[in-house]
Write a protein that holds these residues in place. Sequence first.
Motif, PDB file in Angstrom:
ATOM      1  N   GLY A  62      -3.415   5.620   2.362  1.00  0.00           N
ATOM      2  CA  GLY A  62      -2.944   4.798   1.262  1.00  0.00           C
ATOM      3  C   GLY A  62      -3.631   5.157  -0.046  1.00  0.00           C
ATOM      4  N   ILE A  63      -2.964   4.864  -1.156  1.00  0.00           N
ATOM      5  CA  ILE A  63      -3.483   5.247  -2.472  1.00  0.00           C
ATOM      6  C   ILE A  63      -4.178   4.088  -3.168  1.00  0.00           C
ATOM      7  CG2 ILE A  63      -2.840   6.118  -4.755  1.00  0.00           C
ATOM      8  CD1 ILE A  63      -0.341   7.352  -3.368  1.00  0.00           C
ATOM      9  N   ALA A  64      -3.588   2.914  -3.117  1.00  0.00           N
ATOM     10  CA  ALA A  64      -4.108   1.729  -3.799  1.00  0.00           C
ATOM     11  C   ALA A  64      -3.480   0.506  -3.150  1.00  0.00           C
ATOM     12  CB  ALA A  64      -3.795   1.782  -5.291  1.00  0.00           C
ATOM     13  N   VAL A  65      -3.884  -0.690  -3.593  1.00  0.00           N
ATOM     14  CA  VAL A  65      -3.378  -1.932  -3.014  1.00  0.00           C
ATOM     15  C   VAL A  65      -2.893  -2.856  -4.129  1.00  0.00           C
ATOM     16  CG1 VAL A  65      -3.926  -3.995  -1.668  1.00  0.00           C
ATOM     17  CG2 VAL A  65      -4.962  -1.803  -1.058  1.00  0.00           C
ATOM     18  N   LYS A  66      -1.730  -3.469  -3.914  1.00  0.00           N
ATOM     19  CA  LYS A  66      -1.219  -4.474  -4.844  1.00  0.00           C
ATOM     20  C   LYS A  66      -0.965  -5.762  -4.072  1.00  0.00           C
ATOM     21  CE  LYS A  66       2.440  -5.252  -8.291  1.00  0.00           C
ATOM     22  NZ  LYS A  66       3.352  -6.202  -7.645  1.00  0.00           N
ATOM     23  N   VAL A  77       0.852  -1.195   0.000  1.00  0.00           N
ATOM     24  CA  VAL A  77       0.000   0.000   0.000  1.00  0.00           C
ATOM     25  C   VAL A  77       0.886   1.242   0.000  1.00  0.00           C
ATOM     26  CG1 VAL A  77      -1.856   1.268   1.155  1.00  0.00           C
ATOM     27  CG2 VAL A  77      -1.780  -1.246   1.289  1.00  0.00           C
ATOM     28  N   PRO A  78       1.001   1.944  -1.133  1.00  0.00           N
ATOM     29  CA  PRO A  78       1.798   3.179  -1.164  1.00  0.00           C
ATOM     30  C   PRO A  78       0.998   4.367  -0.657  1.00  0.00           C
ATOM     31  CG  PRO A  78       0.959   2.705  -3.353  1.00  0.00           C
ATOM     32  CD  PRO A  78       0.503   1.578  -2.466  1.00  0.00           C
ATOM     33  N   GLY A  79       1.721   5.382  -0.167  1.00  0.00           N
ATOM     34  CA  GLY A  79       1.084   6.612   0.294  1.00  0.00           C
ATOM     35  C   GLY A  79       2.072   7.762   0.276  1.00  0.00           C
ATOM     36  N   THR A  80       1.600   8.940   0.646  1.00  0.00           N
ATOM     37  CA  THR A  80       2.448  10.140   0.614  1.00  0.00           C
ATOM     38  C   THR A  80       2.741  10.657   2.021  1.00  0.00           C
ATOM     39  OG1 THR A  80       0.474  11.510   0.274  1.00  0.00           O
ATOM     40  CG2 THR A  80       1.715  10.846  -1.691  1.00  0.00           C
TER      41      THR A  80
END
Length: 253
Positions: free
Chosen positions: A112-116, A10-13
């Motif tokens: 979080g931006i999205a999930v992989k 889960v990426p984020g800023t």
Amino acid sequence: MENTQLVIGVPGTWKNRTEIIQAIASKSEGFLMAGNIILDSQTNKEYQVEVYDYDSTLSDAFSNACRESLSKDVLTKINNHTHTLYVITDVRHIEDVINVVGVGAGLLKAGGIAVKIENSGVAHSKEVWLELQNNHEYSLIYSHFVNIVGDKNLLYSCGMQFFGLPDVITRSSLATKDAADLIDNFNLYNLVERPSIKNGETFSIGKSTPIMKIQLSNDKRYDKDNLFYNKFGLIELREKKEKSKFWKILNRK
């Protein structure tokens, strides 16, 4: 049933680790982070977490894994991420996978931006993942976690190890879409019904569709230390013209 590992990214800023911890505590709706652990405060279940800094290849990885479902805006946000949280846990049945959906939802709510899903190469937007949190139908959990890869000559699934089941591979003469439908239907049948499957038995998804002979084998697609490796093996479906023991129609939603 043996456990197997499931990893989501889960990426984020977030600016730094402190901000990540604070965001999870205040916005995730029930999760806490301490050290390398994320705790579900409602169930007291712990999940291992690793925090990685910016990765210039991450946007491309999400783009390749999203089945064209992520918008350019979302991919741009991923490209501008500062950190990625990787949640690592052992699963053995669908209830464990559903719990991971909840963890991912918490991290998305915390910025979080999205999930992989790293073990099967599938990515989902925040909106799609949060919808999945509220709908735990087998067909939806399956379709969000399991990937179908290959080409017109060879197709196989990735991700059935999350449910303690083998993946399916086929080299049939079917069109690519029909072969993918065959794999999806077999996997869903196996997930829902949990039949006893033996070498040489047959399967078909309809009266007018090909009869497929079942061949069980170990997973030789990947090395054992590869995230995609399935310790539960492979089921190969080969075309054969005879009456099928298993006839089940399960449509992928």
